[in-house]
Design a protein around this motif. Sequence first.
Motif, PDB file in Angstrom:
ATOM      1  N   THR A  33       0.837  -1.216   0.000  1.00 51.40           N
ATOM      2  CA  THR A  33       0.000   0.000   0.000  1.00 51.40           C
ATOM      3  C   THR A  33       0.855   1.242   0.000  1.00 51.40           C
ATOM      4  N   SER A  34       1.855   1.225   0.823  1.00 52.39           N
ATOM      5  CA  SER A  34       2.741   2.381   0.899  1.00 52.39           C
ATOM      6  C   SER A  34       3.495   2.570  -0.410  1.00 52.39           C
ATOM      7  N   THR A  35       3.899   1.444  -1.007  1.00 53.96           N
ATOM      8  CA  THR A  35       4.619   1.526  -2.290  1.00 53.96           C
ATOM      9  C   THR A  35       3.738   2.134  -3.377  1.00 53.96           C
ATOM     10  N   ASP A  36       2.487   1.701  -3.436  1.00 57.33           N
ATOM     11  CA  ASP A  36       1.560   2.251  -4.440  1.00 57.33           C
ATOM     12  C   ASP A  36       1.400   3.758  -4.277  1.00 57.33           C
ATOM     13  N   LYS A  37       1.254   4.155  -3.047  1.00 55.68           N
ATOM     14  CA  LYS A  37       1.078   5.590  -2.804  1.00 55.68           C
ATOM     15  C   LYS A  37       2.331   6.365  -3.202  1.00 55.68           C
ATOM     16  N   PHE A  38       3.464   5.774  -2.888  1.00 60.13           N
ATOM     17  CA  PHE A  38       4.711   6.456  -3.225  1.00 60.13           C
ATOM     18  C   PHE A  38       4.907   6.526  -4.741  1.00 60.13           C
ATOM     19  N   GLU A  39       4.601   5.440  -5.439  1.00 64.21           N
ATOM     20  CA  GLU A  39       4.767   5.425  -6.895  1.00 64.21           C
ATOM     21  C   GLU A  39       3.850   6.456  -7.572  1.00 64.21           C
ATOM     22  N   LYS A  40       2.638   6.565  -7.044  1.00 66.67           N
ATOM     23  CA  LYS A  40       1.748   7.586  -7.594  1.00 66.67           C
ATOM     24  C   LYS A  40       2.304   8.981  -7.348  1.00 66.67           C
ATOM     25  N   LEU A  41       2.935   9.091  -6.173  1.00 66.91           N
ATOM     26  CA  LEU A  41       3.534  10.382  -5.869  1.00 66.91           C
ATOM     27  C   LEU A  41       4.693  10.678  -6.824  1.00 66.91           C
ATOM     28  N   VAL A  42       5.464   9.648  -7.113  1.00 64.73           N
ATOM     29  CA  VAL A  42       6.611   9.816  -8.009  1.00 64.73           C
ATOM     30  C   VAL A  42       6.152  10.090  -9.438  1.00 64.73           C
ATOM     31  N   GLN A  43       5.031   9.514  -9.838  1.00 66.57           N
ATOM     32  CA  GLN A  43       4.550   9.659 -11.213  1.00 66.57           C
ATOM     33  C   GLN A  43       4.079  11.069 -11.537  1.00 66.57           C
ATOM     34  N   THR A  44       3.970  11.871 -10.486  1.00 65.56           N
ATOM     35  CA  THR A  44       3.629  13.268 -10.761  1.00 65.56           C
ATOM     36  C   THR A  44       4.796  13.991 -11.416  1.00 65.56           C
ATOM     37  N   VAL A  45       5.971  13.400 -11.323  1.00 69.68           N
ATOM     38  CA  VAL A  45       7.144  13.966 -11.993  1.00 69.68           C
ATOM     39  C   VAL A  45       7.102  13.535 -13.451  1.00 69.68           C
ATOM     40  N   ARG A  46       7.071  14.520 -14.419  1.00 66.50           N
ATOM     41  CA  ARG A  46       6.955  14.201 -15.841  1.00 66.50           C
ATOM     42  C   ARG A  46       8.208  14.546 -16.636  1.00 66.50           C
ATOM     43  N   ASP A  47       9.136  15.218 -15.990  1.00 64.59           N
ATOM     44  CA  ASP A  47      10.363  15.586 -16.685  1.00 64.59           C
ATOM     45  C   ASP A  47      11.451  14.593 -16.323  1.00 64.59           C
ATOM     46  N   TYR A  48      11.935  13.890 -17.331  1.00 63.22           N
ATOM     47  CA  TYR A  48      12.936  12.872 -17.028  1.00 63.22           C
ATOM     48  C   TYR A  48      14.298  13.488 -16.678  1.00 63.22           C
ATOM     49  N   ASN A  67       8.009  16.185   3.229  1.00 62.20           N
ATOM     50  CA  ASN A  67       6.960  16.392   4.237  1.00 62.20           C
ATOM     51  C   ASN A  67       5.647  15.714   3.873  1.00 62.20           C
ATOM     52  N   HIS A  68       5.666  15.006   2.793  1.00 64.43           N
ATOM     53  CA  HIS A  68       4.425  14.337   2.377  1.00 64.43           C
ATOM     54  C   HIS A  68       4.280  13.034   3.159  1.00 64.43           C
ATOM     55  N   PRO A  69       3.123  12.760   3.773  1.00 59.86           N
ATOM     56  CA  PRO A  69       2.966  11.535   4.598  1.00 59.86           C
ATOM     57  C   PRO A  69       3.216  10.269   3.831  1.00 59.86           C
ATOM     58  N   TYR A 108       5.207   9.859   1.354  1.00 57.06           N
ATOM     59  CA  TYR A 108       6.653   9.755   1.148  1.00 57.06           C
ATOM     60  C   TYR A 108       7.328   9.276   2.429  1.00 57.06           C
ATOM     61  N   GLU A 109       6.982   9.859   3.582  1.00 59.55           N
ATOM     62  CA  GLU A 109       7.610   9.488   4.846  1.00 59.55           C
ATOM     63  C   GLU A 109       7.317   8.035   5.212  1.00 59.55           C
ATOM     64  N   GLU A 110       6.092   7.620   4.970  1.00 62.11           N
ATOM     65  CA  GLU A 110       5.726   6.244   5.306  1.00 62.11           C
ATOM     66  C   GLU A 110       6.550   5.259   4.493  1.00 62.11           C
ATOM     67  N   TYR A 111       6.688   5.560   3.194  1.00 60.83           N
ATOM     68  CA  TYR A 111       7.446   4.634   2.344  1.00 60.83           C
ATOM     69  C   TYR A 111       8.914   4.629   2.750  1.00 60.83           C
ATOM     70  N   ILE A 112       9.460   5.781   3.085  1.00 65.12           N
ATOM     71  CA  ILE A 112      10.860   5.852   3.495  1.00 65.12           C
ATOM     72  C   ILE A 112      11.070   5.033   4.777  1.00 65.12           C
ATOM     73  N   ASN A 113      10.115   5.120   5.677  1.00 69.97           N
ATOM     74  CA  ASN A 113      10.236   4.362   6.921  1.00 69.97           C
ATOM     75  C   ASN A 113      10.186   2.873   6.664  1.00 69.97           C
ATOM     76  N   LEU A 114       9.314   2.453   5.763  1.00 72.56           N
ATOM     77  CA  LEU A 114       9.131   1.024   5.533  1.00 72.56           C
ATOM     78  C   LEU A 114      10.194   0.442   4.622  1.00 72.56           C
ATOM     79  N   GLU A 115      10.516   1.163   3.543  1.00 78.82           N
ATOM     80  CA  GLU A 115      11.402   0.566   2.534  1.00 78.82           C
ATOM     81  C   GLU A 115      12.756   1.261   2.464  1.00 78.82           C
TER      82      GLU A 115
END
Length: 1498
Positions: A271-286, A299-301, A303-310
């Motif tokens: 769940t945390s990974t999915d949320k993080f990936e969606k957050l990352v996909q907002t970046v469109r410039d390679y 400061n995004h929750p 992002y912090e959750e994924y960093i803590n877990l993975e």
Amino acid sequence: MMAKNKEPRPPSYAISVIGLSGTEKDKGNCGVGKSCLCNRFVRSKADEYYPEHTSVLSTIDFGGRVVNNDHFLYWGDVTQCGEDGIDCKIHVIEQTEFIDDQTFLPHRSTNLQPYIKRAAATKLQSAEKLMYICTDQLGLEQDFEQKQMPEGKLNIDGFLLCIDVSQGCNRKFDDQLKFVNNLYVQLSKSKKPIIIAATKCDECVEHYLREVQAFASNKKNLLVVETSARFNVNVETCFTALVQMMDKTRGKPKIIPYLDAYKTQRQLVVTSTDKFEKLVQTVRDYHATWKTVSNKLKNHPDYEEYINLEGTKKAKNTFSKHIEQLKQEHIRKRRDEYINTLPRAFNTLLSNLEEIEHLSWSEALKLMEKRPDFQLCFVVLEKTPWDETDHIDKVNDRRIPFDLLSTLEAEKVYQNHVQHLISEKRRVEMKEKFKKTLEKIQFISPGQPWEEVMCFVMEDEAFKYITEADSREVYSRHQREIVEKAKEEFQEMLFEHSELFYDLDLNATPSSDKMSEIHAVLSEEPRYKALQKLAPDRESLLLKHIGFVYHPTKETCLSGQNCMDIKVEQLLARSLLQLDHGRLNLYHDSANIDKVNIFILGKDGLAQELANEIRTQSTDDEYALDGKIYELDLRPVDAKSPYLLSHLWTSAFKPHGCFCVFNSIESLTFIGESITKIRTEASQIRRDKYMASLPFTLILANQRDSASKHLPILRHQGQQLANKLQCPFIDVPAGTYPRKFNEAQIKQALRGVLEAVKHNFDVVSPVPTIKDLSEADLRIVMCAMCGDPFSVDLILSPFLDSHSCSAAQAGQNNSLMLDKIIGEKRRRIQITILSYHSSIGVRKDELVHGYILVYSAKRKASMGMLRAFLSEVQDTIPVQLVAVTDSQADFFEIEAIKELMTEGEHIATEITAKFTALYSLSQYHRQTEVFTLFFSDVLEKKNMIENSYMSDSTREATHTSEDVFLHSPRGGALTYNYYPDSEDDTEAPPPYSPMGDDVQLIPKDRFDLEGNEYPVHSTPLNCHDHERNHKVPPPIKPKPVALKPNVKKLDPNLLKTIEAGIGKPRKTRTTLAPSDDLDQSDNYAEPIDTIFKHRGVTDDIYAIPDDSQNRMIKIRNSFTINNTQGDEENGFPDRMSKTHGERRPSKYKYKSKTLFIKAKSYYRRAHSDASDDEAFTTSKTKRKGRHRGSEEDPLLSPVETWKGGIDNPAITSDQELDDKKMKKKTQKVKEDKKQKKKTKTFNPPTRRNWESNYFGMPLQDLVTPEKPIPLFVEKCVDFIEDTGLCTEGLYRVSGNKTDQDNIQKQFDQDHNISLESMDVTVNAVAGALKAFFADLPDPLIPYSLHPELVEASKILDKTERLYELKEIVKKFHPVNYDVFRYVITHLNRVSQQSRTNLMTADNLSICFWPTLMRPDFENREFLSTTKILQSVIETFIQQCQFFFYSGEILETSDSVAHQPPPSNPVQMVDPIIPLQLPPPLQPQLIQPQLQADPLGII
């Protein structure tokens, strides 16, 4: 109270984590996971978890503050909140054994007990011992968080026994279990709680785990928690369970199986990974970096959750994958763009199929590289592949990387490109083939819909191959071409019929009568009918043409930039400017010339002799002439010299003139050839117009006594050559001289050269030294038609190639000046080159001495325009006709050119004009000499032309506004009384007077008798005069005419005109009283009242002069004419004393039979149906008289459009023709009388030429109660419905007449005959069926019911109207009703197939209503209701079910005209309203043409 309110400190527990430890021999290559378990529990964040913790340390690290020479590690504390909400602090101690990295033996410590003893210790002490974080901390303690073990000592409250259930590394599980068993024995002595932590369960060996569980089950209260420090499964659970065992107040610990705990943990991670990936996909410039993005997301929750877990590392990897994906996506898009762009690049570089069809891909690549546009489509990169270079970031560079072509995709695109070219080539071929198929279908007319043509090409191979869109596109293109061609041909036809349009004045407007005449004439033309389906466009073209005719300008010329005026101005501006600048450079010092260069040309030494004679008379090459000294530079050259041209004109010697000396015929011939050679070389080869304008002088040398007898011949021949070459001729002076050349000759020759040089300077001088235009001796107008297929250079070459050509006055952009020797003097001739449409104003308003009328022998319209223009030119003005074609061979090879050239020559012969031809491929006919005779003729008649013009201008100036008409400047004026208050006199006289004069709308420049110019304002055009130009008056009776005393003053030219036309009878009601005194041989008469009387006048007056006795005879009038006085007052002196120069001018159309008959034929065609349309007009009473003549004679018929007299008796006195017309007229009068005696009944004409006992019989005789429908009708209807219901144009397209007759004849013989066996077409059967009804004695719809049908159709309410019509149908005779119902039902079935047969109810009603109702087209009442009756039949067909089968009323467009008919049944068309220009002409105001339906009556 204070102590109670103080919050208690949370309980604190110390847990010792123990397990197998020791050297590699004891524990194997890796530990049992104690450190990882502690790390995950104390620092659960992924970034703070270190999977590698070593126990092999250096002595320094072992002695550091973290290890502090102890064999245990302090991991720190964790504050935990239990389920009951109570916090507790857990201190974690790991008991291990550190190995020396040198000896690989356990380090020596203060506690020397073995591991089993030390691990079971419950009290630990180590001063200033720091918390352990990771191995990297050792030796670098200052770089990490420093936290000491509390108070340097801890009491252990419980033990966490770790057992590794994985495969292990060089370690036997039994040995580990044995070690654990011994350890457990020591632990149990401490009486502290113990929990077994099965570590590394993510790599679990099942039977190891079962053995552990078995081990635990044998012990009392020993729990096993399955853990995985790597995946953070049950780590916290094992510590929590131990705390619960230590704190009795807590509940019993709940142990979760590993798999369940693992699933829960993994779900949390996913769940945390999915949320993080969606957050990352907002970046469109390679191009984005992790540092930038992580700073934005920290400061995004999610992002912090994924960093803590993975952990950050995984997060960065995920981000990197996303960036790589973006980059690859960008590369893929660019690749797709390149691949999609490749076809366009191939189309640019490899568009030629023949060039690449058989090339391989590699050969095609090489070919592309050689193309000049290669760099525009492709880019060759230094580094490859292209997707690993910075080229992917060059978004604005659309060029394709060339290394991309090495891919299979690019090769496939190339192959597709080749196949596309092949298929496109085939498609284009099929489209062109289909286009040719359409061109072969002759019946395709302009404006015809595609749907009407499609069925005829359905089986065409090309049509089947191409798409529907292509077929429509090809047909649209074909339509555009034929429409454009038809419009061009229509416009050309209008020009061919120029006589129709150019018979009226400029700035006038055509009346509706005139428009009706135009339509009547043009409607016979196939080119008019070709635009039948584009009637609005045709009308627009016609109105545009008329608008231009009456308001012509070069800006609105229908030929556009090919307008003759525009092309002439451009050519003259270019050519004359070039010519004048050259002369200016040559003669810029000629006004004060001091040195004269003379070129002397002779034969056999004669040139040198003349040069010697001049030098003899000179002093040091200086010659005295007229009080001035000139330096002479003489250059004698023999005519036979091969260096003639090279000596004539050099950079050092530019001659001012050339003396050509001769003394024999032979030398004169040489001189002529040499001069021609010089001029040809100058104008055609060198293009040197300055040398071409070199003045020549012919000098005749004196003869010896033996040769003096030839002197007259030489003098005559020399003068002729001089006239031809347009140069002076100097004769031998009278008297006897011993020398060949006389001083007077030399001086005369030098004066001529100086005058020519001065003239050339005057012509091009920029200062106002140019002679004024009024000083021109002759004014000639050259007319040519816009759009003729020849260049303007050709017709102007006779002038522009002349050395005597110069520019006209400033502002005269279409004129040039010629200086020509005519007779013995040099004359200035102004040539104005105009289009015909611009020349009309000049013809009417300005003094013109002669016309050069040019026409193309390749174009009928050009001749038509010439005829129309020439017809109105005064016959006193000389005319030169010029036919233009390519070569003389055209006359013999092309019949059309031969006809037009013959016609031009014939017209020239008739009017005594000059005729010549210009050939574009011949230079001889471009010389100015072709017009020399014409100029001479113009000069001879100059005085007569100017006198006529002056008298006309003076006479016009003396007219007052009291005159009814503004008379022509060249026509005589008949005076009569005019009643402005007369209501009957609202119509103007006929459009042309017998004199053939024009109405003057634009004032001329007036001249008084001394030649002074003064302005005269034109009198406003009287409405009668305006209408006179356009309309034939209706037969209204004027008031009696009170004659003024000067009524006897008849124009003498009028009598000449009448003399030519007396022999033709007049279509008038007046009966001339016979006169015994009339001399029939004179054959002329004067219709005085035709000028101001209309049809219906019974007291016509004709004055018939008798030349033999010089008296006038009064005919049916109350006034007398005195013989002698009448002759004088009317201007009739004795004809023997009258000279040709005294006659009044007429127009050329009255001198040329060709012009007159051509113009007259238009009127005949426009009014050829007059006798047939008497039902539409007031009946006419024939005039009775003894005079022979044609009722179409424009001179004697006051009701005709043409009212001109004619000077050529041969045109009007054709005895045989007149006799035929007289007989025809007499016979027509008799027929009219018989017709009037008969009762007015209508009997339709029969079409049968055989007797029949069936056809033509009453309907009641052909039916029985059992068979209410005639058998023939049934057979025809059955045949049509079985075989041809979908036939296009059914009942509209006529069948074969012979087949129709055969069908009826065969049926007459055998009623049982089968139509199928007769091999006849559906259209023939349909025609036979219509013929059956047409032959009935009475129409199927009785005449008695026609008025009721008309009245019913006027009902506005549709339902009420239909019910009324239904009631009328019920009144039919039963037999008629049955047959009518049968026929209408059949027609309804036909209309239902209208999508195929194109026969709607409206079309069928148009074809059938005359057959069913049999209208009397001679009856005006019937004609006024034709549209209503047709729409009634349409209603019957549409509402068939309602009328005959009790069906419902269908909703259809109501086509019945409900407006009441006109109150006057005679009024068949809209009132004729004169059109106004501008604004643009309005088609609806033009009188429509009544068209009878040929299918209506058979």
